[in-house]
Each structure stands twice: as structure tokens, then as C-alpha cells.
Scaffold this active site. Structure first.
Site, mmCIF file in Angstrom:
data_model
loop_
_atom_site.group_PDB
_atom_site.id
_atom_site.type_symbol
_atom_site.label_atom_id
_atom_site.label_comp_id
_atom_site.label_asym_id
_atom_site.label_seq_id
_atom_site.Cartn_x
_atom_site.Cartn_y
_atom_site.Cartn_z
ATOM 1 N N GLU A 46 0.901 -1.002 -0.010
ATOM 2 C CA GLU A 46 -0.007 0.106 0.113
ATOM 3 C C GLU A 46 0.733 1.233 -0.129
ATOM 4 O O GLU A 46 0.671 2.354 -0.528
ATOM 5 C CB GLU A 46 -0.879 -0.029 1.238
ATOM 6 C CG GLU A 46 -1.923 -0.945 1.248
ATOM 7 C CD GLU A 46 -1.248 -2.395 2.042
ATOM 8 O OE1 GLU A 46 -2.070 -3.055 2.763
ATOM 9 O OE2 GLU A 46 -0.153 -2.600 1.923
ATOM 10 N N ALA A 158 16.565 -54.940 5.406
ATOM 11 C CA ALA A 158 16.777 -55.543 6.726
ATOM 12 C C ALA A 158 18.121 -55.027 7.227
ATOM 13 O O ALA A 158 18.238 -54.861 8.405
ATOM 14 C CB ALA A 158 16.364 -56.873 6.777
#
Length: 331
Positions: A46, A158
Site C-alpha cells: 500500500e 533389513a
């Protein structure tokens, strides 16, 4: 308003402040001036627009803004006061400012006799403000939890090996996602086991222009020779005792989005605490079996207690899928 959105988009995509655009219109609808916010410490949209007008030229005009004008003094003064002082007669905006300190601009304008209309093209305004708006409402950064897994939900074999579950296209996309976040978070267990750099890089290893701030969670110290200590940005360490409070602390330091890439323990803690605003899963067409799941226990004991998300995007990346999900009820 769409012109205000286009102006706002010229501002920095990430940062402490939102991207905001402003168009000043004469009483007969002509564009008098335009402005947008260029980043923290610079004029708000603004004020930027008003600065392009001669004194008194905005009297009786309309300001169209992509976010409710702020009502507080930080590095710059309150935009609501600037509009009032300029003689603006009407203000139109999209989304209300959710900031605890900065909200109330519409009320201040109305109290000064300015006509105010909010809620214009709200969906577009929220899409533009994106993470900044959600973070402001939550009082903490928007949290993305990422993992890569096989079709059976395994993040490693794993024996602990995990490079590479996904292909090069997915891995390149991960680095783009990292660069889009303000901070990247890993658990200390992952740092000690894998020694990640927590940087955003191109496929050939070159750093991307924008880097996320590195954060490591856990009580154990980060080794002096850890790769993360060579990150171009300073390392932040957090204990992880109260993740919500610690994320709020990062928000106060200007962090609006975080990318959690720290192994199943940290990811599970974030999800379990209800802090995961976005899940980002890279799914590889492979099977590993075994105990190395992408998430640990979440405190769910029955199907009725399932933590539900909804898919918002599913994108093929090479042989893999990139799946984005958000909590049910979230935007």
C-alpha cells in the site's frame, strides 16, 4: 483484484512477510498507481503504491489490496494509517490478516470513515499466500513430512541399506522440495547413522541457489565433523521434548515452512503430535519386507483410530510416484 495478485507474485515467494500487491483506483476506475512488497524491511504494498502519487492524489480513491492492510508498527508503519492519511475513501481486500499483532486494519479503517469490503476472491488470495497464511494462523511453520518407501511401506532393507529406493527423478524432486522450504529437519539418529548434508542440490551435486536452514532434533550432540556442520547456513539444534513449542520458536525466528526428512522416529513423532500439515511420499515399485517401516508406532490401536489424510496430488516421476496428502479437513 487479479492485478493485485499479479503484482504480489513479483515479491519474494518465501520470507517472514507475505506477498502483497496493491492497486490504487480513481473514483472513475482509472489506475492511479500500483505497488507490491519486495521483502522484509521494504515498504508494504500500500505504501509502495501511495509513494508513486503526488500528495493529495489519492484523496477519494479506492485501494485494492491482496491482503487486509496491517495495523501494527514493525520495521515499517501501519498500512491502515497510511491509507487513512492519504485520503483513501474505499479499501477492497481478499483475506483477513491472521497475525496477532498485525490484524485489525479493516476495523481501524472503518473507524476512520473508510468504506471497507473484504472477502473478494478468497480462494485465490489464500492460494497466493499459501504457507505464510497457514503458518500465521497456526503460529508455527507449515510442516511437510517426507519419506521414500517401497510398495510395502519399507524405508530400508533389513540390513539398514536404503540407497536408493527411488530413482533419479524422484531424488531430484526431493531437492527441489528442500529448496522450497525455509528449514529442513532431521533427527540426531539419522544424522549419526547417515551423515546427511541437509542441503538442496542439483543431480550433479551442485548447490541450488536457495538453501533450507538445517535443524537437528535430539539430545545427543552433533559431531564436529558431521556434514551438516558444513552447511552454508548456521545449524540449529532442538531437544525435541516439545515439538509444538519448538516449532513455534522457529516461527518466531522467521521460519514459515519446514521439511522433515529425519527418519521414522522423528516423522512418527511429528505425525503422532498432529503437526504434519502435508505428507510427501515417494513410492517405489519395489518390495523389501522386514522391519524397516517408514513410520514407527503412532498410538493407533484400531482401525477406528486411523489418522486420516486425503490425497491432493499423485504425480509419476520416472518409475516412482510422488504422493502428496493433507489431513482431512485441511485446505
Amino acid at each position: 483484484m487479479r492485478r493485485a495478485f499479479a503484482l504480489a507474485a513479483q515479491g519474494p515467494e518465501r520470507g517472514i512477510n507475505p506477498r502483497v500487491g496493491c492497486v490504487i483506483l480513481s473514483p472513475d476506475g482509472r489506475t492511479l498507481a500500483e505497488g507490491f512488497h519486495r521483502g522484509a524491511g521494504t515498504a508494504h504494498a500500500e505504501v509502495d503504491a501511495l509513494s508513486r502519487l503526488a500528495p493529495g492524489a489519492a484523496s477519494g480513491a479506492t485501494a485494492v489490496v491482496s491482503l487486509e492492510p496491517c495495523n501494527h508498527t514493525g520495521r515499517t508503519g501501519p498500512c491502515a494509517e497510511a491509507l487513512i492519511a492519504a485520503g483513501i475513501a474505499r479499501v477492497v481486500y481478499t483475506v483477513a490478516d491472521p497475525g496477532e499483532a498485525s490484524s485489525g486494519g479493516a476495523e481501524r479503517l472503518r473507524a476512520a470513515g473508510v468504506e471497507v469490503a473484504g472477502g473478494v476472491l478468497v480462494a485465490d488470495g489464500e492460494a497466493l499466500l499459501d504457507d505464510w497464511l497457514v503458518a500465521a494462523r497456526l503460529g508455527r511453520p507449515v510442516v511437510t513430512v517426507k519419506w521414500a518407501s517401497t510398495l510395502d511401506g519399507r524405508a530400508a532393507a533389513a540390513d539398514g541399506s536404503s540407497q536408493w529406493i527411488t530413482g533419479p527423478e524422484a531424488r531430484a524432486d526431493v531437492h527441489r522440495e528442500r529448496a522450497a522450504a525455509d528449514a529442513i529437519i532431521a533427527g540426531i539418529g539419522t544424522v549419526l547413522a547417515d551423515d546427511p548434508a541437509l542441503t538442496a542440490r542439483t543431480p550433479d551435486g551442485r548447490p541450488l541457489p536457495r538453501q533450507p536452514r538445517p535443524v537437528v532434533v535430539g539430545h545427543r550432540p552433533v559431531p564436529d565433523d558431521a556434514a551438516v556442520r558444513r552447511h552454508p547456513l548456521p545449524l540449529t539444534t532442538l531437544p525435541g521434548d516439545d515439538l509444538a513449542a519448538e516449532l513455534a520458536g522457529l516461527h518466531r525466528e522467521g521460519v514459515r515452512s519446514v521439511f522433515v526428512e529425519g527418519g521414522p522416529a522423528l516423522a512418527s513423532s511429528i505425525v503422532r503430535a498432529g503437526l504434519a500439515d502435508r505428507l510427501l511420499v515417494y513410492l517405489a515399485p519395489a518390495l523389501l519386507g522386514g522391519p524397516r517401516t517408514a513410520l514407527d508406532a503412532l498410538g493407533v490401536t484400531s482401525i477406528d483410530e486411523a489418522i486420516r489424510y486425503r490425497f491432493t496430488e499423485v504425480v509419476p516421476l520416472g518409475a516412482d510416484l510422488k504422493i502428496t496428502a493433507r489431513p482431512e479437513g485441511a485446505r
